[in-house]
Design a protein around this motif. Structure first.
Motif, PDB file in Angstrom:
ATOM      1  N   ASP A 248     -66.543 -38.219 -83.491  1.00  0.00           N
ATOM      2  CA  ASP A 248     -67.096 -37.449 -82.637  1.00  0.00           C
ATOM      3  C   ASP A 248     -66.443 -36.499 -82.011  1.00  0.00           C
ATOM      4  N   LEU A 249     -65.423 -37.301 -81.343  1.00  0.00           N
ATOM      5  CA  LEU A 249     -64.423 -36.523 -80.423  1.00  0.00           C
ATOM      6  C   LEU A 249     -63.666 -35.333 -81.237  1.00  0.00           C
ATOM      7  N   ALA A 250     -63.312 -35.817 -82.410  1.00  0.00           N
ATOM      8  CA  ALA A 250     -62.551 -34.865 -83.195  1.00  0.00           C
ATOM      9  C   ALA A 250     -63.474 -33.667 -83.755  1.00  0.00           C
ATOM     10  N   ASP A 251     -64.729 -34.051 -84.000  1.00  0.00           N
ATOM     11  CA  ASP A 251     -65.883 -32.903 -84.210  1.00  0.00           C
ATOM     12  C   ASP A 251     -66.035 -32.050 -83.079  1.00  0.00           C
ATOM     13  N   MET A 252     -65.848 -32.433 -81.815  1.00  0.00           N
ATOM     14  CA  MET A 252     -65.959 -31.839 -80.541  1.00  0.00           C
ATOM     15  C   MET A 252     -64.763 -30.889 -80.463  1.00  0.00           C
ATOM     16  N   ILE A 253     -63.643 -31.233 -80.748  1.00  0.00           N
ATOM     17  CA  ILE A 253     -62.473 -30.458 -80.893  1.00  0.00           C
ATOM     18  C   ILE A 253     -62.593 -29.352 -81.982  1.00  0.00           C
ATOM     19  N   ARG A 254     -63.031 -29.501 -83.040  1.00  0.00           N
ATOM     20  CA  ARG A 254     -63.277 -28.547 -83.899  1.00  0.00           C
ATOM     21  C   ARG A 254     -64.099 -27.467 -83.454  1.00  0.00           C
ATOM     22  N   ASP A 255     -65.314 -28.005 -82.986  1.00  0.00           N
ATOM     23  CA  ASP A 255     -66.180 -27.018 -82.181  1.00  0.00           C
ATOM     24  C   ASP A 255     -65.533 -26.188 -81.032  1.00  0.00           C
ATOM     25  N   LEU A 256     -64.769 -26.749 -80.297  1.00  0.00           N
ATOM     26  CA  LEU A 256     -63.926 -25.880 -79.439  1.00  0.00           C
ATOM     27  C   LEU A 256     -63.023 -25.080 -79.914  1.00  0.00           C
ATOM     28  N   LEU A 257     -62.294 -25.350 -81.138  1.00  0.00           N
ATOM     29  CA  LEU A 257     -61.591 -24.615 -81.783  1.00  0.00           C
ATOM     30  C   LEU A 257     -62.213 -23.224 -82.438  1.00  0.00           C
ATOM     31  N   ASP A 258     -63.596 -23.596 -82.952  1.00  0.00           N
ATOM     32  CA  ASP A 258     -64.661 -22.449 -83.378  1.00  0.00           C
ATOM     33  C   ASP A 258     -64.908 -21.494 -82.359  1.00  0.00           C
ATOM     34  N   GLU A 259     -65.244 -21.985 -81.312  1.00  0.00           N
ATOM     35  CA  GLU A 259     -65.793 -21.384 -79.957  1.00  0.00           C
ATOM     36  C   GLU A 259     -64.740 -20.436 -79.587  1.00  0.00           C
ATOM     37  N   LEU A 260     -63.414 -20.621 -79.412  1.00  0.00           N
ATOM     38  CA  LEU A 260     -62.163 -19.889 -79.334  1.00  0.00           C
ATOM     39  C   LEU A 260     -61.477 -19.154 -80.293  1.00  0.00           C
ATOM     40  N   ASN A 261     -62.378 -19.229 -81.575  1.00  0.00           N
ATOM     41  CA  ASN A 261     -62.127 -18.475 -82.698  1.00  0.00           C
ATOM     42  C   ASN A 261     -60.548 -18.810 -83.065  1.00  0.00           C
ATOM     43  N   LEU A 262     -60.051 -20.147 -83.210  1.00  0.00           N
ATOM     44  CA  LEU A 262     -58.792 -20.273 -83.438  1.00  0.00           C
ATOM     45  C   LEU A 262     -58.985 -21.096 -84.989  1.00  0.00           C
ATOM     46  N   GLN A 263     -58.516 -20.615 -85.873  1.00  0.00           N
ATOM     47  CA  GLN A 263     -58.538 -21.085 -87.298  1.00  0.00           C
ATOM     48  C   GLN A 263     -57.464 -22.294 -87.794  1.00  0.00           C
ATOM     49  N   GLN A 264     -56.411 -22.117 -87.331  1.00  0.00           N
ATOM     50  CA  GLN A 264     -55.061 -23.287 -87.213  1.00  0.00           C
ATOM     51  C   GLN A 264     -54.508 -23.182 -85.956  1.00  0.00           C
ATOM     52  N   VAL A 265     -53.989 -24.646 -85.708  1.00  0.00           N
ATOM     53  CA  VAL A 265     -53.251 -24.953 -84.424  1.00  0.00           C
ATOM     54  C   VAL A 265     -52.293 -25.991 -84.690  1.00  0.00           C
ATOM     55  N   THR A 266     -51.502 -26.428 -83.767  1.00  0.00           N
ATOM     56  CA  THR A 266     -50.617 -27.372 -84.020  1.00  0.00           C
ATOM     57  C   THR A 266     -51.138 -28.284 -82.949  1.00  0.00           C
ATOM     58  N   MET A 267     -51.588 -29.827 -83.135  1.00  0.00           N
ATOM     59  CA  MET A 267     -52.097 -30.519 -82.195  1.00  0.00           C
ATOM     60  C   MET A 267     -51.126 -31.711 -81.769  1.00  0.00           C
ATOM     61  N   PHE A 268     -51.290 -31.807 -80.384  1.00  0.00           N
ATOM     62  CA  PHE A 268     -50.464 -32.964 -79.977  1.00  0.00           C
ATOM     63  C   PHE A 268     -51.236 -33.706 -79.195  1.00  0.00           C
ATOM     64  N   GLY A 269     -51.379 -35.298 -79.434  1.00  0.00           N
ATOM     65  CA  GLY A 269     -52.321 -36.181 -78.763  1.00  0.00           C
ATOM     66  C   GLY A 269     -51.672 -37.390 -78.166  1.00  0.00           C
ATOM     67  N   HIS A 270     -51.959 -37.673 -76.970  1.00  0.00           N
ATOM     68  CA  HIS A 270     -51.147 -38.680 -76.336  1.00  0.00           C
ATOM     69  C   HIS A 270     -52.340 -39.803 -75.983  1.00  0.00           C
ATOM     70  N   SER A 271     -51.956 -41.122 -76.773  1.00  0.00           N
ATOM     71  CA  SER A 271     -52.397 -42.059 -76.508  1.00  0.00           C
ATOM     72  C   SER A 271     -53.845 -42.124 -77.217  1.00  0.00           C
ATOM     73  N   LEU A 272     -54.933 -42.266 -76.451  1.00  0.00           N
ATOM     74  CA  LEU A 272     -56.624 -41.711 -77.058  1.00  0.00           C
ATOM     75  C   LEU A 272     -56.269 -40.461 -77.851  1.00  0.00           C
ATOM     76  N   GLY A 273     -55.661 -39.434 -77.106  1.00  0.00           N
ATOM     77  CA  GLY A 273     -55.577 -38.027 -77.867  1.00  0.00           C
ATOM     78  C   GLY A 273     -54.948 -38.287 -79.308  1.00  0.00           C
ATOM     79  N   GLY A 274     -54.099 -39.252 -79.238  1.00  0.00           N
ATOM     80  CA  GLY A 274     -53.519 -39.547 -80.684  1.00  0.00           C
ATOM     81  C   GLY A 274     -54.564 -39.704 -81.730  1.00  0.00           C
TER      82      GLY A 274
END
Length: 263
Positions: free
Chosen positions: A72-98
């Protein structure tokens, strides 16, 4: 750095958005916030657009309506990218973020140019760790967030790096986590699956970063897959919090990874 706020379908997300260029996403760890990246963002934002959200129930972001799992948290990040009109990104996740980054890579690999786990792992919780998550849920339910943070934060740092300023900064960020956010996230981490298959199967560039003295996730748990497209990096003089303990080396590893991706 001033946070922005975005109202989405199921929550309000607070996030930092600095710089211009190719977008990179920084996802913080458990009981952290975008503030974890305060020493990293200024340097990276010289050449990239750096977006660092607060996860639900953390920092300035509200809870999702109905609790959540890692997917669900991954889906939320996808929704955030959609809202910001970002199609492709490079993602860095610390601990839980990973953990979230791995779930995102499994579900939405077409949205990634590459990804990184920073002091994180593709392994699931051990039985012992699951018992610890359950005990911490009860602790927060009974005593609130402060005792959890007071017990957790010192373990995040190398014994050689228990600098009072770092520890107090991490505690202050941790205290802002809502009890419900902490409990929901503990349950989400407890129930997450083994995602080594994501590392084994991906053809995307991957950067695995471990701390030399990490007491939470040792390097062998981070460096679980060896492949040509998976780079492994050990940060010296660091525990679980290289963004505080050795930000210079962390920044250099991130910049090197991004630069090699652009060749």
């Amino acid at each position: 750095m001033e946070a922005k706020r975005l109202r989405m379908q199921n929550s309000t997300v607070s996030y930092l958005d600095n710089g211009n260029g190719k977008p990179i996403i920084l996802l913080h760890g458990f009981c952290g916030s975008s503030g974890y990246w305060e020493k990293v963002i200024p340097e990276l934002s010289k050449n990239y657009r750096v977006i660092a959200p607060d996860l639900p129930g953390h920092g300035g972001s509200s809870m999702l309506n109905d609790g959540y799992g890692i997917d669900d948290l991954a889906d939320m990040i996808r929704d955030l990218l959609d809202e910001l009109n970002l199609q492709q990104v490079t993602m860095f996740g610390h601990s839980l973020g990973g953990y979230i980054t791995l779930a995102f890579a499994e579900k939405y690999s077409d949205r990634l140019n590459g990804f990184s786990l920073i002091h994180s792992t593709a392994f699931p919780d051990s039985d012992e760790a699951k018992l610890g998550r359950a005990a911490n849920i009860e602790k927060v339910k009974k005593d609130g967030i402060h005792p959890l943070i007071d017990g957790l934060v010192p373990k995040l740092f190398s014994p050689d790096n228990l600098d009072e300023i770092y520890v107090e900064a991490a505690k202050t960020i941790g205290y802002a986590t809502s009890p419900q956010g902490a409990m929901s996230t503990l349950l989400a981490m407890k129930d997450r699956p083994n995602r080594n298959n994501v590392l084994e199967g991906t053809e995307l560039p991957v950067l695995l970063i471990a701390g030399e003295s990490d007491q939470i996730i040792p390097s062998e748990k981070t460096f679980s897959v060896t492949k040509a497209n998976v780079k492994q990096s050990l940060i010296k003089a660091s525990g679980h919090m290289s963004m505080y303990e050795n930000p210079t080396d962390l920044i250099n590893e991130i910049k090197r990874f991004l630069s090699e991706m652009e060749k």
